[in-house]
Design an enzyme around this catalytic site. Sequence first.
Site, PDB file in Angstrom:
ATOM      1  N   GLU A   1       0.810  -1.222   0.000  1.00  0.00           N
ATOM      2  CA  GLU A   1       0.000   0.000   0.000  1.00  0.00           C
ATOM      3  C   GLU A   1       0.847   1.278   0.000  1.00  0.00           C
ATOM      4  O   GLU A   1       0.790   2.077   0.936  1.00  0.00           O
ATOM      5  CB  GLU A   1      -0.977   0.003   1.176  1.00  0.00           C
ATOM      6  CG  GLU A   1      -2.041  -1.064   1.040  1.00  0.00           C
ATOM      7  CD  GLU A   1      -3.208  -0.888   2.006  1.00  0.00           C
ATOM      8  OE1 GLU A   1      -3.040  -0.231   3.048  1.00  0.00           O
ATOM      9  OE2 GLU A   1      -4.291  -1.408   1.704  1.00  0.00           O
TER      10      GLU A   1
ATOM     11  N   GLU B   1      -6.671  -7.852  -0.925  1.00  0.00           N
ATOM     12  CA  GLU B   1      -7.127  -7.848   0.469  1.00  0.00           C
ATOM     13  C   GLU B   1      -8.577  -7.417   0.539  1.00  0.00           C
ATOM     14  O   GLU B   1      -9.029  -6.563  -0.225  1.00  0.00           O
ATOM     15  CB  GLU B   1      -6.349  -6.833   1.315  1.00  0.00           C
ATOM     16  CG  GLU B   1      -4.895  -7.111   1.542  1.00  0.00           C
ATOM     17  CD  GLU B   1      -4.264  -6.043   2.441  1.00  0.00           C
ATOM     18  OE1 GLU B   1      -4.990  -5.406   3.235  1.00  0.00           O
ATOM     19  OE2 GLU B   1      -3.051  -5.829   2.321  1.00  0.00           O
TER      20      GLU B   1
HETATM   21  C1  GLA Z   1      -4.359  -2.562   4.749  1.00  0.00           C
HETATM   22  C2  GLA Z   1      -3.010  -3.225   4.893  1.00  0.00           C
HETATM   23  C3  GLA Z   1      -3.031  -4.434   5.750  1.00  0.00           C
HETATM   24  C4  GLA Z   1      -3.935  -4.250   6.951  1.00  0.00           C
HETATM   25  C5  GLA Z   1      -5.312  -3.864   6.490  1.00  0.00           C
HETATM   26  C6  GLA Z   1      -6.302  -3.709   7.630  1.00  0.00           C
HETATM   27  O1  GLA Z   1      -5.043  -2.945   3.652  1.00  0.00           O
HETATM   28  O2  GLA Z   1      -2.413  -3.534   3.662  1.00  0.00           O
HETATM   29  O3  GLA Z   1      -1.722  -4.683   6.174  1.00  0.00           O
HETATM   30  O4  GLA Z   1      -3.424  -3.279   7.782  1.00  0.00           O
HETATM   31  O5  GLA Z   1      -5.224  -2.624   5.838  1.00  0.00           O
HETATM   32  O6  GLA Z   1      -7.565  -3.334   7.179  1.00  0.00           O
END
Ligand code: GLA
Length: 676
Positions: free
Chosen positions: A149, A309
């Site tokens: 991210e 995710e």
């Molecule tokens: C992000 C991060 C993860 C985690 C999620 C929690 O997407 O990439 O590591 O922290 O948020 O929602």
Amino acid sequence: MKPTFSSFLFGGDWNPEQWPEDTWEHDIEMLEDAHINEATINVFSWALLQPAEDRYDFSMLDRIVALLVKHHFNIVMATGTAALPGWMVREHPEVIRTEQNGTRHVFGGRHNFCPTSPYFRKVSRVLAAHVAERYAGTPGLVTWHVCNEYGGGGGLCYCEQCAESFREWLKAKYGTVENLNKAWCANFWSHTIYDWADVVPPVSYGDGISDAKCVVSGLQMDYRRFQSQAQLECYKNERDAIREYDAATPITTNLMGTFKDLDYFEWAKEMDVVSWDNYPGMDTPPSYTAMCHDLMRGIGGNKPFMLMEQTPNQQNWFPFCKVKRPGEVRKLSWQAVAHGADTVQFFQMKQSIGGCERFHGAVIAHDGTEESRVFKETAALGEELSRIGKRIMGSRIESRVAIMFDWQSYWSLEGCVGPTAGFNYPNEVHRFYRALWRRNVPVDFIESTASLDELKNYDLVIAPALITVLPGVAETLESYVADGGSFITGYMAGIHDEHDLVVPGGYPGKLRKLMGVWVEEIDALAPDETIEVHGDVVDAKGEIVASIIHREGAERLASYGGNEFYAGHSALTVNTYGKGKAYFVGTPLDETGMSAFMAPIIQQLGLKSFDTPEDVSLSIRHADDGTRYAFLINQSANGKQLYLSELDGGKELLGDSVVDGVISLKPYGVDVIALQ
Ligand code: GLA
Ligand code: ZN
């Protein structure tokens, strides 16, 4: 289209380093019971992998990988560079990010590096190279996942290293300070740059008014472009290190939908497969989530993407976090697939007991058993995906409508100091998108600089709030419409050139001829204020701004009501330009207004649409063998019924029945129907 993977990946982030080693294998066995076949590992392990500048230790990661290989898991291997180790910040404090107010961070948090730090570039590349060298060729390794991210740590970096690289970047772009001064309109408030050294990033104790707004808006735009590219260089740096050891395995990094700070169209060009993290809020409308999926598909050239995710249950980072209702995660997962996802992955596999994410949902919850509701729902979803996921992979969405999502306009619109602070760019895109989604008309997302050939793939092109018109864009749009295309834009469009300078001679600048209107003034409405819009098909309200329009060849479709001095002026117009039509929407219409405005356009263009009950969406993926997969999704917590003749005779794949007449959908119910 040839799928990226040989099986449908179902799994997600697994952080076994947070757990005693003697629990690992049992956890894997539980995950297998839920049909999980993939683990994303090593996302936040830098401190373990490199305990000191001159020391690496892969022993734990070796054991994690060995266990996954033993269990025939697919592996998404992260490079581990998403959080800086403590020793690094202690020894090289310049490696960490500096805020807009000049505060340099200390050790802590994550996604916290300075993107121009030469030290960060060096050590992250070396780590990525070590990881790639060691694990290239591992059985089951399906994707490399660089960092995590990007930009998600909160804001751009404003440190002295970034300032220095920014000056170099500007020199390369403008050549001379004279050119720079012209582009930035530097005679405003004595902002002449005499020497490159005078350039300062838009810090809050300088030209920065907020993180979005700046005294010199060209500075703000250039700084954002520079920072997006600097982060991208960090990605490319690690990617290239991996490629030295592995020529073929796809490389990605997980993106964040409509995230503002990175121009994802530029990013996707450097990625083998787009992946993204979907975390709708509790009040995020399903149409907004659908839009994000379509955008992530669009940046990658309309190819299937990875849902890297999502949460298997509640998030932890809202003020209050509701558990996902029964069926809700299944619904969100199928919605992603319906819009082009070829994987379903979660954060995370096992719920942490420490750290600020310990109340974030996970497949294996704190009870540690297979008895939880979430585990059982995950397993049921896994069974469905293992049954039919593979045949859907590689199938495409076919759209005759494209929406331009333009990061330049995003930065520019939200950067305007006046006439209103009311704009949120993605919400303006969503305003148009929702009207199409509601009728189940498929949409692609494209860049504003798309070529004429690309535009010709579509019958309708929409450019919401396209305030920045880059060189060549107006001319391409003119040719597209002259040739028979339909185009929609409106409020705030065409005002700025690429330097964020107003195009003189009246709004909408270079789009004026095409749109056949002159916008003389832009009135701002107070937060609770609306303006009436009346016409033959539209009877609605506008908000945020009202463009005061003079028609220069365009026809009136609706006028402003009420008792403002511009009541009776055009609010919506259409201009016949060559063989096509150009529609100007003068004010952000409410949902019914936008829907009514769009209805006749959809009809006249003969765009395929489907009438479904409120909260039920239908989208279709087309496979190479001619099969169409129709995804019928009940986005609500109430049961729904519908009848669509087009679906009759189709095979419902989840329940294994043939569609015959009325379809009943349970709360959050999903049907996947194969049509020949
Ligand atoms: C992000 C991060 C993860 C985690 C999620 C929690 O997407 O990439 O590591 O922290 O948020 O929602
Ligand atoms: Zn910096």
